[in-house]
Write an enzyme that holds these catalytic residues in place. Structure first.
Site, PDB file in Angstrom:
ATOM      1  N   HIS A  67       0.838  -1.211   0.000  1.00  0.00           N
ATOM      2  CA  HIS A  67       0.000   0.000   0.000  1.00  0.00           C
ATOM      3  C   HIS A  67       0.867   1.253   0.000  1.00  0.00           C
ATOM      4  O   HIS A  67       1.563   1.536   0.975  1.00  0.00           O
ATOM      5  CB  HIS A  67      -0.928   0.004   1.211  1.00  0.00           C
ATOM      6  CG  HIS A  67      -1.971   1.081   1.152  1.00  0.00           C
ATOM      7  ND1 HIS A  67      -2.956   1.113   0.172  1.00  0.00           N
ATOM      8  CD2 HIS A  67      -2.187   2.181   1.916  1.00  0.00           C
ATOM      9  CE1 HIS A  67      -3.729   2.170   0.364  1.00  0.00           C
ATOM     10  NE2 HIS A  67      -3.284   2.846   1.408  1.00  0.00           N
ATOM     11  N   HIS A  69       1.007   5.524  -1.432  1.00  0.00           N
ATOM     12  CA  HIS A  69       0.619   6.722  -2.181  1.00  0.00           C
ATOM     13  C   HIS A  69       1.929   7.465  -2.401  1.00  0.00           C
ATOM     14  O   HIS A  69       2.427   8.141  -1.482  1.00  0.00           O
ATOM     15  CB  HIS A  69      -0.348   7.606  -1.399  1.00  0.00           C
ATOM     16  CG  HIS A  69      -1.544   6.869  -0.851  1.00  0.00           C
ATOM     17  ND1 HIS A  69      -2.588   6.473  -1.658  1.00  0.00           N
ATOM     18  CD2 HIS A  69      -1.857   6.448   0.397  1.00  0.00           C
ATOM     19  CE1 HIS A  69      -3.496   5.847  -0.913  1.00  0.00           C
ATOM     20  NE2 HIS A  69      -3.079   5.820   0.330  1.00  0.00           N
ATOM     21  N   ARG A  90      -3.661  16.891   6.455  1.00  0.00           N
ATOM     22  CA  ARG A  90      -4.462  16.911   5.234  1.00  0.00           C
ATOM     23  C   ARG A  90      -4.204  18.172   4.399  1.00  0.00           C
ATOM     24  O   ARG A  90      -4.177  18.114   3.170  1.00  0.00           O
ATOM     25  CB  ARG A  90      -5.954  16.765   5.543  1.00  0.00           C
ATOM     26  CG  ARG A  90      -6.680  16.170   4.343  1.00  0.00           C
ATOM     27  CD  ARG A  90      -8.124  15.883   4.619  1.00  0.00           C
ATOM     28  NE  ARG A  90      -8.926  17.091   4.508  1.00  0.00           N
ATOM     29  CZ  ARG A  90     -10.229  17.084   4.260  1.00  0.00           C
ATOM     30  NH1 ARG A  90     -10.870  15.945   4.123  1.00  0.00           N
ATOM     31  NH2 ARG A  90     -10.905  18.204   4.176  1.00  0.00           N
ATOM     32  N   TYR A 129      -4.822   7.722  -6.995  1.00  0.00           N
ATOM     33  CA  TYR A 129      -6.072   8.477  -7.222  1.00  0.00           C
ATOM     34  C   TYR A 129      -5.859   9.878  -7.787  1.00  0.00           C
ATOM     35  O   TYR A 129      -6.815  10.584  -8.082  1.00  0.00           O
ATOM     36  CB  TYR A 129      -6.911   8.537  -5.943  1.00  0.00           C
ATOM     37  CG  TYR A 129      -6.214   9.078  -4.709  1.00  0.00           C
ATOM     38  CD1 TYR A 129      -6.082  10.449  -4.507  1.00  0.00           C
ATOM     39  CD2 TYR A 129      -5.711   8.218  -3.744  1.00  0.00           C
ATOM     40  CE1 TYR A 129      -5.461  10.947  -3.373  1.00  0.00           C
ATOM     41  CE2 TYR A 129      -5.089   8.706  -2.610  1.00  0.00           C
ATOM     42  CZ  TYR A 129      -4.960  10.068  -2.416  1.00  0.00           C
ATOM     43  OH  TYR A 129      -4.340  10.557  -1.306  1.00  0.00           O
ATOM     44  N   HIS A 213     -11.614   3.894  -3.312  1.00  0.00           N
ATOM     45  CA  HIS A 213     -10.896   4.672  -2.295  1.00  0.00           C
ATOM     46  C   HIS A 213     -11.391   4.327  -0.905  1.00  0.00           C
ATOM     47  O   HIS A 213     -10.604   4.059  -0.002  1.00  0.00           O
ATOM     48  CB  HIS A 213     -11.002   6.182  -2.540  1.00  0.00           C
ATOM     49  CG  HIS A 213     -10.272   6.951  -1.483  1.00  0.00           C
ATOM     50  ND1 HIS A 213     -10.841   7.267  -0.267  1.00  0.00           N
ATOM     51  CD2 HIS A 213      -8.994   7.395  -1.423  1.00  0.00           C
ATOM     52  CE1 HIS A 213      -9.940   7.896   0.479  1.00  0.00           C
ATOM     53  NE2 HIS A 213      -8.829   7.981  -0.201  1.00  0.00           N
ATOM     54  N   ARG A 216     -16.586   6.194   1.624  1.00  0.00           N
ATOM     55  CA  ARG A 216     -16.836   7.639   1.545  1.00  0.00           C
ATOM     56  C   ARG A 216     -16.788   8.123   0.093  1.00  0.00           C
ATOM     57  O   ARG A 216     -17.527   9.033  -0.292  1.00  0.00           O
ATOM     58  CB  ARG A 216     -15.761   8.359   2.377  1.00  0.00           C
ATOM     59  CG  ARG A 216     -15.702   9.858   2.205  1.00  0.00           C
ATOM     60  CD  ARG A 216     -14.806  10.489   3.263  1.00  0.00           C
ATOM     61  NE  ARG A 216     -13.381  10.212   3.099  1.00  0.00           N
ATOM     62  CZ  ARG A 216     -12.600  10.828   2.214  1.00  0.00           C
ATOM     63  NH1 ARG A 216     -13.095  11.710   1.376  1.00  0.00           N
ATOM     64  NH2 ARG A 216     -11.308  10.534   2.151  1.00  0.00           N
ATOM     65  N   HIS A 240      -9.620   1.142   1.108  1.00  0.00           N
ATOM     66  CA  HIS A 240      -9.410   1.630   2.478  1.00  0.00           C
ATOM     67  C   HIS A 240     -10.651   1.267   3.292  1.00  0.00           C
ATOM     68  O   HIS A 240     -11.773   1.563   2.873  1.00  0.00           O
ATOM     69  CB  HIS A 240      -9.302   3.158   2.500  1.00  0.00           C
ATOM     70  CG  HIS A 240      -8.019   3.726   1.952  1.00  0.00           C
ATOM     71  ND1 HIS A 240      -8.005   4.774   1.065  1.00  0.00           N
ATOM     72  CD2 HIS A 240      -6.726   3.434   2.210  1.00  0.00           C
ATOM     73  CE1 HIS A 240      -6.756   5.098   0.785  1.00  0.00           C
ATOM     74  NE2 HIS A 240      -5.950   4.296   1.458  1.00  0.00           N
ATOM     75  N   GLU A 243     -10.646   2.956   8.635  1.00  0.00           N
ATOM     76  CA  GLU A 243      -9.375   3.473   9.149  1.00  0.00           C
ATOM     77  C   GLU A 243      -9.621   4.257  10.442  1.00  0.00           C
ATOM     78  O   GLU A 243      -8.814   4.235  11.356  1.00  0.00           O
ATOM     79  CB  GLU A 243      -8.703   4.368   8.099  1.00  0.00           C
ATOM     80  CG  GLU A 243      -7.362   4.930   8.559  1.00  0.00           C
ATOM     81  CD  GLU A 243      -6.623   5.679   7.460  1.00  0.00           C
ATOM     82  OE1 GLU A 243      -7.156   5.777   6.337  1.00  0.00           O
ATOM     83  OE2 GLU A 243      -5.514   6.167   7.735  1.00  0.00           O
ATOM     84  N   HIS A 277      -5.923  -1.166   6.170  1.00  0.00           N
ATOM     85  CA  HIS A 277      -6.088  -0.704   7.559  1.00  0.00           C
ATOM     86  C   HIS A 277      -6.995  -1.646   8.349  1.00  0.00           C
ATOM     87  O   HIS A 277      -6.519  -2.375   9.200  1.00  0.00           O
ATOM     88  CB  HIS A 277      -6.613   0.741   7.660  1.00  0.00           C
ATOM     89  CG  HIS A 277      -5.759   1.746   6.953  1.00  0.00           C
ATOM     90  ND1 HIS A 277      -4.431   1.924   7.263  1.00  0.00           N
ATOM     91  CD2 HIS A 277      -6.043   2.610   5.944  1.00  0.00           C
ATOM     92  CE1 HIS A 277      -3.929   2.866   6.486  1.00  0.00           C
ATOM     93  NE2 HIS A 277      -4.888   3.292   5.673  1.00  0.00           N
ATOM     94  N   ASP A 328       2.186   3.028   3.032  1.00  0.00           N
ATOM     95  CA  ASP A 328       1.085   3.980   2.914  1.00  0.00           C
ATOM     96  C   ASP A 328       1.568   5.412   2.704  1.00  0.00           C
ATOM     97  O   ASP A 328       1.898   5.807   1.590  1.00  0.00           O
ATOM     98  CB  ASP A 328       0.192   3.845   4.159  1.00  0.00           C
ATOM     99  CG  ASP A 328      -1.127   4.604   4.022  1.00  0.00           C
ATOM    100  OD1 ASP A 328      -1.372   5.213   2.981  1.00  0.00           O
ATOM    101  OD2 ASP A 328      -1.922   4.577   4.986  1.00  0.00           O
TER     102      ASP A 328
HETATM  103 ZN    ZN Z   1      -3.812   4.797   1.980  1.00  0.00          ZN
END
Ligand code: ZN
Length: 450
Positions: A67, A69, A90, A129, A213, A216, A240, A243, A277, A328
């Protein structure tokens, strides 16, 4: 043919490493695995060992980072301003995402994947993504970002499974994507299918899988479209899952059930699926995941960085879910650290020792991770498998005096001396042969953060 003589090698289904193992490779495959009796002559047919390349230390199969990104590597050390809450993280993540284009992403991912190679990672699952240009406008080639990641892995010398991620909505109740998130979205799942169907990765080192993803970001009535695409292709499907407790609460409020139950009802779970997760599943969720043989990818260093919590790894494994590992967000790129955290975090949570044997951790870091990424012929030192050899020093300041069976509790990524991927040496004496990793990381991260 190349012959390698491993001082110790961790062979499949062995509780501990075996001393003096001759490994033969040819055409990118393992063609012989011959344990030599310690101190005696080699078995018949292995007359000459003078040509064998010595591998001092412990040789493992290739490690799989299930995993990733890649662009999150630019966030390392930048998300702790003030006290570093979730929103600090974020905000920085969206700032970096907003700046990347196919050229800068190629440079950043190439450096990030080369760091993984240095850590003994021979295969990465990229949960991708960041598909489109600013404002969500597709590039002339709508898969330009995917192509950049495939090329980056080739430059770094590792294999890649591009887990092309459907990311369609901002909230469980279907609010539209806003701001930097608009770069992630294809509009709906059918348009996601059309884009992914148009992509063929360049090179035998890469394959395409699918990702949802999260509950959500993909509406319930579109989950089966993504799952169906993966099913038709026989491709891995990642998602995911749970999490944070807030995701469970939102899913219950909108759908009246847990995220795991929602995925089960829409055909997402199964032996080709990996839930990433699974930190906050209910007991019923654990049963659903285990009974369907859905894999679980644990990312302990990210889960600790983001204050997610500690998932019930032992219970999920006992229920029937294979465990794999991922770095991750790349706060840390070190699968030894991820692996031992699976055991050590359970100890903290339960105040008991002894949940996983060292061999269980090796399995999670190698063959289970490769299987989760669709590479069923990698992650074992066995005849016919891909010739991935990861050799760890047993004479560093961290590992000196450590018995080979304890290496996963002592070594760090910095102790990886040599990495062979598909029969090709990528790292020698702790150095990447084609990428100046620190320089390229500094430059590529500077481009997207300054
Ligand atoms: Zn992730």
């Amino acid at each position: 043919m190349t012959r390698w003589l491993a001082e110790y090698a961790w062979l499949p289904d062995h509780a501990e490493p075996t001393p003096d193992v001759l490994i033969e490779t040819d055409g990118g495959r393992i063609t012989g695995v011959i344990p030599l009796t310690a101190g005696s002559r080699p078995p018949a047919g292995v007359e000459v060992l003078t040509d064998a390349v010595r591998l001092p230390g412990l040789t493992l199969p290739g490690l799989a980072n299930a995993h990733s990104h890649a662009f999150h590597r630019a966030l390392r050390g930048r998300t702790h301003n003030g006290r570093g809450d979730f929103w600090t993280w974020r905000d920085v993540m969206y700032t970096v995402a907003a700046r990347l284009d196919p050229d800068s992403y190629l440079a950043l991912a190439r450096a990030a994947y080369a760091e993984m190679a240095l850590a003994g990672i021979t295969c990465v699952g990229e949960f991708h993504y960041l598909h489109h240009g600013p404002g969500g406008k597709p590039y002339d080639d709508p898969n330009a970002m995917s192509a950049a990641l495939v090329e980056a892995a080739a430059h770094a010398g590792i294999r890649l499974t591009l887990l092309d991620t459907a990311y369609l909505t901002a909230t469980v109740d279907g609010q539209p994507l806003v701001g930097p998130q608009r770069r992630f979205g294809d509009g709906d799942a059918l348009r996601w299918v059309r884009r992914v169907d148009a992509f063929a990765p360049d090179g035998g080192h890469a394959r395409v899988g699918a990702a949802i993803h999260s509950v959500r970001a993909v509406p319930a009535d579109q989950l089966a479209t993504v799952a169906g695409w993966a099913d038709r292709r026989g491709a891995p499907l990642h998602v995911h899952l749970s999490e944070q407790p807030a995701e469970n609460d939102a899913c219950r409020a909108v759908h009246g059930c847990s995220p795991t139950r929602l995925l089960a009802e829409h055909g997402v779970l199964g032996g080709h699926t990996t839930a990433v997760h699974a930190t906050h599943p209910t007991s019923a969720d654990i049963t659903l995941l285990g009974d369907s043989r859905t894999g679980i990818c644990l990312c302990p260093t990210t889960e600790r960085d983001l204050a997610d919590g500690i998932g019930p790894a032992r219970r999920m494994a006992e229920a029937g879910s294979p465990l794999s590992l991922g770095s991750d967000s790349h706060a840390v790129v070190d699968l030894f650290e991820e692996a031992r955290a699976v055991e050590l975090d359970e100890r903290l949570r339960t105040r008991k020792r002894g949940h996983f044997a060292a061999a269980d951790l090796v399995t999670a870091a190698t063959v289970a991770g490769h299987a989760a990424l669709g590479w069923g012929d990698a992650g074992r030192l066995s005849v016919g498998d891909r010739a991935d050899l990861v050799t760890v020093r047993l004479d560093s300041a961290r590992t000196a005096g450590v018995p080979p069976v304890g290496a996963f509790f002592a070594a760090s990524a910095a102790d990886v001396a040599q990495v062979v991927v598909d029969g090709r040496v990528v790292v020698r004496d702790g150095r990447h042969l084609t990428v100046d990793v620190p320089t390229e990381l500094r430059t590529a991260i500077g481009e997207v953060t300054s």
